[in-house]
Design an enzyme around this catalytic site. Structure first.
Site, PDB file in Angstrom:
ATOM      1  CE1 TYR A  12      -1.438   3.395   2.827  1.00  0.00           C
ATOM      2  CE2 TYR A  12      -3.271   2.971   1.336  1.00  0.00           C
ATOM      3  CZ  TYR A  12      -2.625   3.791   2.249  1.00  0.00           C
ATOM      4  OH  TYR A  12      -3.157   5.023   2.560  1.00  0.00           O
TER       5      TYR A  12
HETATM    6  N1  LIG Z   1      -8.664   7.631   6.822  1.00  0.00           N
HETATM    7  C1  LIG Z   1      -7.432   8.025   7.128  1.00  0.00           C
HETATM    8  O1  LIG Z   1      -7.094   8.220   8.317  1.00  0.00           O
HETATM    9  C2  LIG Z   1      -6.419   8.215   6.050  1.00  0.00           C
HETATM   10  C3  LIG Z   1      -6.801   8.263   4.717  1.00  0.00           C
HETATM   11  N2  LIG Z   1      -5.853   8.459   3.748  1.00  0.00           N
HETATM   12  C4  LIG Z   1      -6.288   8.514   2.338  1.00  0.00           C
HETATM   13  O2  LIG Z   1      -7.382   9.420   2.201  1.00  0.00           O
HETATM   14  C5  LIG Z   1      -8.319   8.900   1.233  1.00  0.00           C
HETATM   15  C6  LIG Z   1      -9.693   8.746   1.878  1.00  0.00           C
HETATM   16  O3  LIG Z   1      -9.571   7.927   3.038  1.00  0.00           O
HETATM   17  P1  LIG Z   1     -10.852   7.117   3.582  1.00  0.00           P
HETATM   18  O4  LIG Z   1     -12.078   7.922   3.357  1.00  0.00           O
HETATM   19  O5  LIG Z   1     -10.523   6.639   4.945  1.00  0.00           O
HETATM   20  O6  LIG Z   1     -10.877   5.883   2.569  1.00  0.00           O
HETATM   21  P2  LIG Z   1     -11.801   4.565   2.646  1.00  0.00           P
HETATM   22  O7  LIG Z   1     -10.870   3.398   2.607  1.00  0.00           O
HETATM   23  O8  LIG Z   1     -12.788   4.674   3.740  1.00  0.00           O
HETATM   24  O9  LIG Z   1     -12.601   4.671   1.255  1.00  0.00           O
HETATM   25  C7  LIG Z   1     -11.898   4.527   0.075  1.00  0.00           C
HETATM   26  C8  LIG Z   1     -12.869   4.643  -1.087  1.00  0.00           C
HETATM   27  O10 LIG Z   1     -12.209   4.054  -2.203  1.00  0.00           O
HETATM   28  C9  LIG Z   1     -13.070   3.123  -2.816  1.00  0.00           C
HETATM   29  N3  LIG Z   1     -12.333   1.988  -3.369  1.00  0.00           N
HETATM   30  C10 LIG Z   1     -11.673   1.016  -2.695  1.00  0.00           C
HETATM   31  N4  LIG Z   1     -11.194   0.098  -3.564  1.00  0.00           N
HETATM   32  C11 LIG Z   1     -11.561   0.502  -4.803  1.00  0.00           C
HETATM   33  C12 LIG Z   1     -11.402  -0.025  -6.117  1.00  0.00           C
HETATM   34  N5  LIG Z   1     -10.776  -1.200  -6.322  1.00  0.00           N
HETATM   35  N6  LIG Z   1     -11.938   0.648  -7.167  1.00  0.00           N
HETATM   36  C13 LIG Z   1     -12.593   1.828  -6.967  1.00  0.00           C
HETATM   37  N7  LIG Z   1     -12.793   2.379  -5.757  1.00  0.00           N
HETATM   38  C14 LIG Z   1     -12.286   1.710  -4.691  1.00  0.00           C
HETATM   39  C15 LIG Z   1     -14.020   2.652  -1.740  1.00  0.00           C
HETATM   40  O11 LIG Z   1     -15.195   2.207  -2.381  1.00  0.00           O
HETATM   41  P3  LIG Z   1     -16.230   1.229  -1.601  1.00  0.00           P
HETATM   42  O12 LIG Z   1     -16.855   2.103  -0.568  1.00  0.00           O
HETATM   43  O13 LIG Z   1     -17.171   0.794  -2.625  1.00  0.00           O
HETATM   44  O14 LIG Z   1     -15.395   0.142  -1.006  1.00  0.00           O
HETATM   45  C16 LIG Z   1     -14.186   3.907  -0.906  1.00  0.00           C
HETATM   46  O15 LIG Z   1     -15.233   4.685  -1.408  1.00  0.00           O
HETATM   47  C17 LIG Z   1      -7.728   7.583   0.744  1.00  0.00           C
HETATM   48  O16 LIG Z   1      -7.012   7.795  -0.460  1.00  0.00           O
HETATM   49  C18 LIG Z   1      -6.791   7.181   1.858  1.00  0.00           C
HETATM   50  O17 LIG Z   1      -5.748   6.322   1.409  1.00  0.00           O
HETATM   51  C19 LIG Z   1      -4.515   8.552   4.030  1.00  0.00           C
HETATM   52  C20 LIG Z   1      -4.097   8.486   5.329  1.00  0.00           C
HETATM   53  C21 LIG Z   1      -5.023   8.386   6.437  1.00  0.00           C
HETATM   54  N1  LIG Z   2      -7.992   3.894   1.955  1.00  0.00           N
HETATM   55  C1  LIG Z   2      -7.629   4.102   3.222  1.00  0.00           C
HETATM   56  N2  LIG Z   2      -6.364   4.454   3.500  1.00  0.00           N
HETATM   57  C2  LIG Z   2      -6.011   4.641   4.803  1.00  0.00           C
HETATM   58  C3  LIG Z   2      -6.929   4.490   5.828  1.00  0.00           C
HETATM   59  C4  LIG Z   2      -8.269   4.146   5.491  1.00  0.00           C
HETATM   60  O1  LIG Z   2      -9.136   4.004   6.368  1.00  0.00           O
HETATM   61  N3  LIG Z   2      -8.553   3.956   4.186  1.00  0.00           N
HETATM   62  N4  LIG Z   2      -6.586   4.690   7.141  1.00  0.00           N
HETATM   63  C5  LIG Z   2      -5.350   4.955   7.464  1.00  0.00           C
HETATM   64  C6  LIG Z   2      -5.109   5.091   8.952  1.00  0.00           C
HETATM   65  O2  LIG Z   2      -5.485   6.344   9.383  1.00  0.00           O
HETATM   66  C7  LIG Z   2      -3.715   4.892   9.434  1.00  0.00           C
HETATM   67  O3  LIG Z   2      -2.935   5.878   8.888  1.00  0.00           O
HETATM   68  C8  LIG Z   2      -3.690   4.956  10.959  1.00  0.00           C
HETATM   69  O4  LIG Z   2      -4.704   4.197  11.504  1.00  0.00           O
HETATM   70  C9  LIG Z   2      -4.268   5.097   6.459  1.00  0.00           C
HETATM   71  N5  LIG Z   2      -4.735   4.969   5.123  1.00  0.00           N
END
Ligand SMILES: NC(=O)C1=CN([C@@H]2O[C@H](COP(=O)(O)OP(=O)(O)OC[C@H]3O[C@@H](n4cnc5c(N)ncnc54)[C@H](OP(=O)(O)O)[C@@H]3O)[C@@H](O)[C@H]2O)C=CC1
Ligand SMILES: Nc1nc2c(c(=O)[nH]1)N=C([C@H](O)[C@@H](O)CO)CN2
Length: 254
Positions: free
Chosen positions: A166
């Protein structure tokens, strides 16, 4: 001729509004970004993987929701073709879709890396290459730069113990910002947002949460609006490109 100051920020002289494309709009941050943009009167197109009541809600808000799993080249191609056929320009492309899988969840490590690369690098790359002309057209019509925003991750720079594939794919996504910012300037600004922690997953237990919170200096879970605010800052900026907004609570110094 309406003056620029009278125009909606995202409307050209012919009163054409250009939509934002947000990928992964079905939940959490993607959903929050879309609702923020819609509340401002912006047009939004989103891709979602899994149909849900949130997608139905977005449809009812007038958001154009297109189903696409980025591990399928056909579904990605269909998404791009549909946008190319229905829109003459785009105000922004916000690459939010992401699959946060770890090595512990997948026995086939080749398949894991392949999936990480498809979702976090190949799909954003193909979408940018295929739709950059729509971003440039909107910039010419609006008389101001449009935007590509990549949602990367703190671990893109630091690596990860449990999400190695990842993290490497998010580093690849971060690198796309450098190439596309050079290629598309000055019509399109290209930046990244690198959170360390925005919001926990529902299944994260208290022990995990306490451990994660202690990784930063500020020791807090900021929530999705921290990410929404960063997106809005980049959309408003007239002078940032090729850069990354680090939303990490000082984790780099902890
Ligand atoms: N949450 C956090 O603390 C952190 C988040 N981030 C980044 O911020 C962004 C948003 O985070 P967050 O809201 O937590 O993300 P989530 O993992 O909750 O949601 C990710 C979204 O991507 C979609 N997705 C997953 N796999 C696929 C695929 N194969 N094709 C198309 N769409 C796909 C999911 O669709 P579905 O709902 O249908 O599964 C979902 O809508 C992400 O890029 C994440 O990596 C980075 C660091 C920390
Ligand atoms: N696609 C996602 N990416 C990440 C997520 C997530 O929920 N969906 N969450 C994290 C976490 O916040 C991690 O950084 C600490 O728990 C990172 N990326």
């Amino acid at each position: 001729m309406i003056s620029k100051s009278d125009r909606h920020s995202n409307t050209d002289a012919s009163n054409t509004r250009f939509p934002h494309l947000v990928t992964g709009g079905g939940r959490r941050l993607g959903l929050a970004i879309i609702k923020h943009l819609v509340a401002q009167g912006e047009l939004v197109v989103t891709s979602y993987r899994t149909h849900s009541h949130e997608v139905e809600e977005l449809n009812s808000l007038g958001v154009h929701c297109i189903q696409a799993d980025f591990t399928s080249k056909r579904q990605l191609d269909d998404l791009i073709t549909q946008i190319q056929s229905e829109y003459t320009g785009l105000r922004s492309i916000i690459h939010n879709a992401s699959d946060w899988s770890s090595e512990s969840e997948e026995s086939d490590l080749y398949a894991l890396m392949e999936r990480m690369w498809k979702v976090h690098v190949a799909a954003p790359y193909q979408i940018n290459m295929s739709l950059k002309n729509l971003l440039c057209h909107a910039a010419e019509s609006l008389g101001e730069a449009t935007d590509i925003i990549h949602l990367t991750d703190f671990v893109a720079e630091k690596g990860s113990d449990k999400h190695i594939a990842y993290a490497s794919s998010k580093a690849g996504l971060a690198n796309l910002s450098l190439s596309f910012s050079r290629q598309l300037a000055p019509k399109v600004k290209v930046n990244a947002i690198a959170p360390s922690l925005l919001m926990f997953q529902e299944g994260d237990n208290k022990e995990y949460q306490q451990k994660a919170l202690k990784k930063s200096l500020l020791c807090l879970e900021p929530g999705e609006q921290e990410g929404v605010a960063a997106v809005q800052y980049l959309l408003n900026s007239r002078y940032m490109t090729g850069r990354t907004l680090a939303l990490d609570g000082g984790r780099h110094l902890a």
